[in-house]
Design a protein around this motif. Structure first.
Motif, mmCIF file in Angstrom:
data_model
loop_
_atom_site.group_PDB
_atom_site.id
_atom_site.type_symbol
_atom_site.label_atom_id
_atom_site.label_comp_id
_atom_site.label_asym_id
_atom_site.label_seq_id
_atom_site.Cartn_x
_atom_site.Cartn_y
_atom_site.Cartn_z
ATOM 1 N N VAL A 1 0.847 -1.207 0.000
ATOM 2 C CA VAL A 1 0.000 0.000 0.000
ATOM 3 C C VAL A 1 0.878 1.252 0.000
ATOM 4 O O VAL A 1 0.610 2.210 -0.731
ATOM 5 N N ILE A 2 1.942 1.243 0.812
ATOM 6 C CA ILE A 2 2.879 2.371 0.800
ATOM 7 C C ILE A 2 3.454 2.562 -0.603
ATOM 8 O O ILE A 2 3.526 3.688 -1.114
ATOM 9 N N ALA A 3 3.855 1.462 -1.233
ATOM 10 C CA ALA A 3 4.430 1.533 -2.581
ATOM 11 C C ALA A 3 3.417 2.085 -3.584
ATOM 12 O O ALA A 3 3.767 2.893 -4.450
ATOM 13 N N LEU A 4 2.163 1.656 -3.475
ATOM 14 C CA LEU A 4 1.111 2.162 -4.358
ATOM 15 C C LEU A 4 0.960 3.667 -4.204
ATOM 16 O O LEU A 4 0.877 4.402 -5.199
ATOM 17 N N VAL A 5 0.923 4.146 -2.970
ATOM 18 C CA VAL A 5 0.752 5.581 -2.732
ATOM 19 C C VAL A 5 1.923 6.364 -3.317
ATOM 20 O O VAL A 5 1.740 7.395 -3.978
ATOM 21 N N ILE A 6 3.145 5.883 -3.104
ATOM 22 C CA ILE A 6 4.320 6.560 -3.654
ATOM 23 C C ILE A 6 4.252 6.602 -5.179
ATOM 24 O O ILE A 6 4.521 7.641 -5.807
ATOM 25 N N GLU A 7 3.889 5.481 -5.781
ATOM 26 C CA GLU A 7 3.834 5.420 -7.242
ATOM 27 C C GLU A 7 2.800 6.392 -7.797
ATOM 28 O O GLU A 7 3.044 7.079 -8.803
ATOM 29 N N GLN A 8 1.645 6.489 -7.152
ATOM 30 C CA GLN A 8 0.615 7.410 -7.630
ATOM 31 C C GLN A 8 1.013 8.866 -7.407
ATOM 32 O O GLN A 8 0.678 9.740 -8.213
ATOM 33 N N MET A 9 1.748 9.150 -6.343
ATOM 34 C CA MET A 9 2.268 10.502 -6.136
ATOM 35 C C MET A 9 3.235 10.865 -7.262
ATOM 36 O O MET A 9 3.242 12.004 -7.748
ATOM 37 N N ARG A 10 4.045 9.914 -7.692
ATOM 38 C CA ARG A 10 4.991 10.174 -8.787
ATOM 39 C C ARG A 10 4.267 10.454 -10.088
ATOM 40 O O ARG A 10 4.700 11.279 -10.884
ATOM 41 N N ARG A 11 3.173 9.770 -10.310
ATOM 42 C CA ARG A 11 2.485 9.868 -11.595
ATOM 43 C C ARG A 11 1.513 11.031 -11.661
ATOM 44 O O ARG A 11 1.100 11.427 -12.749
ATOM 45 N N GLY A 12 1.120 11.552 -10.505
ATOM 46 C CA GLY A 12 0.180 12.658 -10.472
ATOM 47 C C GLY A 12 0.806 13.888 -9.866
ATOM 48 O O GLY A 12 1.942 14.249 -10.166
ATOM 49 N N ASN A 13 0.059 14.527 -9.010
ATOM 50 C CA ASN A 13 0.551 15.704 -8.297
ATOM 51 C C ASN A 13 1.280 15.232 -7.040
ATOM 52 O O ASN A 13 0.651 14.685 -6.135
ATOM 53 N N PRO A 14 2.594 15.429 -6.949
ATOM 54 C CA PRO A 14 3.338 14.907 -5.794
ATOM 55 C C PRO A 14 2.950 15.546 -4.472
ATOM 56 O O PRO A 14 3.260 15.005 -3.418
ATOM 57 N N ASP A 15 2.246 16.684 -4.525
ATOM 58 C CA ASP A 15 1.821 17.361 -3.303
ATOM 59 C C ASP A 15 0.413 16.956 -2.868
ATOM 60 O O ASP A 15 -0.041 17.370 -1.803
ATOM 61 N N ALA A 16 -0.262 16.158 -3.684
ATOM 62 C CA ALA A 16 -1.653 15.809 -3.404
ATOM 63 C C ALA A 16 -1.746 14.464 -2.688
ATOM 64 O O ALA A 16 -0.836 13.639 -2.747
ATOM 65 N N THR A 17 -2.863 14.253 -1.994
ATOM 66 C CA THR A 17 -3.143 12.956 -1.408
ATOM 67 C C THR A 17 -3.755 12.045 -2.479
ATOM 68 O O THR A 17 -4.313 12.516 -3.471
ATOM 69 N N VAL A 18 -3.651 10.737 -2.259
ATOM 70 C CA VAL A 18 -4.087 9.746 -3.241
ATOM 71 C C VAL A 18 -5.419 9.148 -2.792
ATOM 72 O O VAL A 18 -5.489 8.518 -1.727
ATOM 73 N N PRO A 19 -6.497 9.315 -3.584
ATOM 74 C CA PRO A 19 -7.792 8.730 -3.211
ATOM 75 C C PRO A 19 -7.775 7.214 -3.438
ATOM 76 O O PRO A 19 -7.636 6.743 -4.566
ATOM 77 N N LEU A 20 -7.930 6.437 -2.379
ATOM 78 C CA LEU A 20 -7.811 4.984 -2.502
ATOM 79 C C LEU A 20 -8.953 4.365 -3.279
ATOM 80 O O LEU A 20 -8.785 3.303 -3.885
ATOM 81 N N LYS A 21 -10.136 5.017 -3.280
ATOM 82 C CA LYS A 21 -11.258 4.433 -4.007
ATOM 83 C C LYS A 21 -10.965 4.337 -5.505
ATOM 84 O O LYS A 21 -11.580 3.519 -6.195
ATOM 85 N N ASP A 22 -10.018 5.132 -6.004
ATOM 86 C CA ASP A 22 -9.646 5.054 -7.415
ATOM 87 C C ASP A 22 -8.797 3.824 -7.712
ATOM 88 O O ASP A 22 -8.538 3.522 -8.880
ATOM 89 N N HIS A 23 -8.354 3.122 -6.675
ATOM 90 C CA HIS A 23 -7.443 1.997 -6.851
ATOM 91 C C HIS A 23 -7.967 0.737 -6.160
ATOM 92 O O HIS A 23 -7.196 -0.123 -5.738
ATOM 93 N N ALA A 24 -9.294 0.624 -6.098
ATOM 94 C CA ALA A 24 -9.909 -0.487 -5.377
ATOM 95 C C ALA A 24 -9.520 -1.841 -5.961
ATOM 96 O O ALA A 24 -9.246 -2.795 -5.223
ATOM 97 N N ALA A 25 -9.473 -1.946 -7.282
ATOM 98 C CA ALA A 25 -9.152 -3.231 -7.912
ATOM 99 C C ALA A 25 -7.718 -3.646 -7.619
ATOM 100 O O ALA A 25 -7.446 -4.822 -7.345
#
Length: 204
Positions: free
Chosen positions: A43-67
């Motif tokens: 889960v930590i790795a997922l959050v880091i990866e999504q921060m890299r791909r999007g806005n690094p200053d934003a929080t990552v909505p987990l409902k977008d990654h339910a699957a």
């Protein structure tokens, strides 16, 4: 995004370890050593990866990654808890808020090369300086709750940038930096097609 030649924080998805090396502090390695604990490092790795791909200053909505979270739970997590979304997101929210930030008690990992000692009470804990414990706890930022929770791994609170974070999967000759997460997921999807249900453990 450019990456540092000498990463200060490394997530090893081969061995499910997190290595942290900061200037003027002793380096340490956390080992997420059971299936359900491995899920939380993922889960930590997922959050880091999504921060890299999007806005690094934003929080990552987990409902977008339910699957993806369900896949992680059923594979690296060994199906230790339900993959039903409402139950799964509740577990992640609680662990991110309470368990993962706890470096001293370390309910979800072992600190390699260290032994727990009794504190002033009856609990056994890892000994860390207050500044180290506080810095680690501050990494786990969240907004909202339950189904609407958004997470962030706030590495800047350690004086780091995302470029100082490395993710490892496979060997250096097989995979380039920045490809680790995609390969990790691809291989999990392949394994999941024929995977038998696993017996639950007790860390969920």
């Amino acid at each position: 995004m450019a990456h540092s030649d000498r990463p200060r924080l490394t997530i090893d998805l081969n061995q499910f370890k997190l290595h942290l090396s900061l200037p003027d502090r002793n380096p340490f390695t956390l080992h997420f050593d059971t299936p359900s604990r491995r899920f939380y490092l993922s889960v930590i790795a997922l959050v880091i990866e999504q921060m890299r791909r999007g806005n690094p200053d934003a929080t990552v909505p987990l409902k977008d990654h339910a699957a993806v979270l369900a896949l992680l739970n059923e594979t690296v997590g060994g199906g230790a808890g339900s993959s039903n979304w409402s139950k799964l997101i509740g577990r992640i929210y609680r662990k991110w808020k309470e368990a993962l930030p706890n470096l001293e008690g370390a309910p979800l990992f072992n600190v390699i090369g260290c032994k727990k000692e009794f504190d002033e009470g009856a609990d056994k804990v890892y000994r860390f300086e207050e500044t180290t414990k506080d810095s680690w706890a501050n990494l786990f930022e969240y907004k909202g709750s339950r189904e609407n929770v958004r997470l962030r791994f706030s590495v800047e609170r350690l004086g780091l940038a995302l470029a100082d974070v490395s993710m490892v999967y496979g060997t250096s000759s097989e995979i380039q930096e920045g490809e680790a997460w995609d390969r990790f997921l691809r291989e999990l999807r392949e394994k999941n097609e024929n995977m038998e249900p696993a017996a639950p453990d007790h860390d969920h």
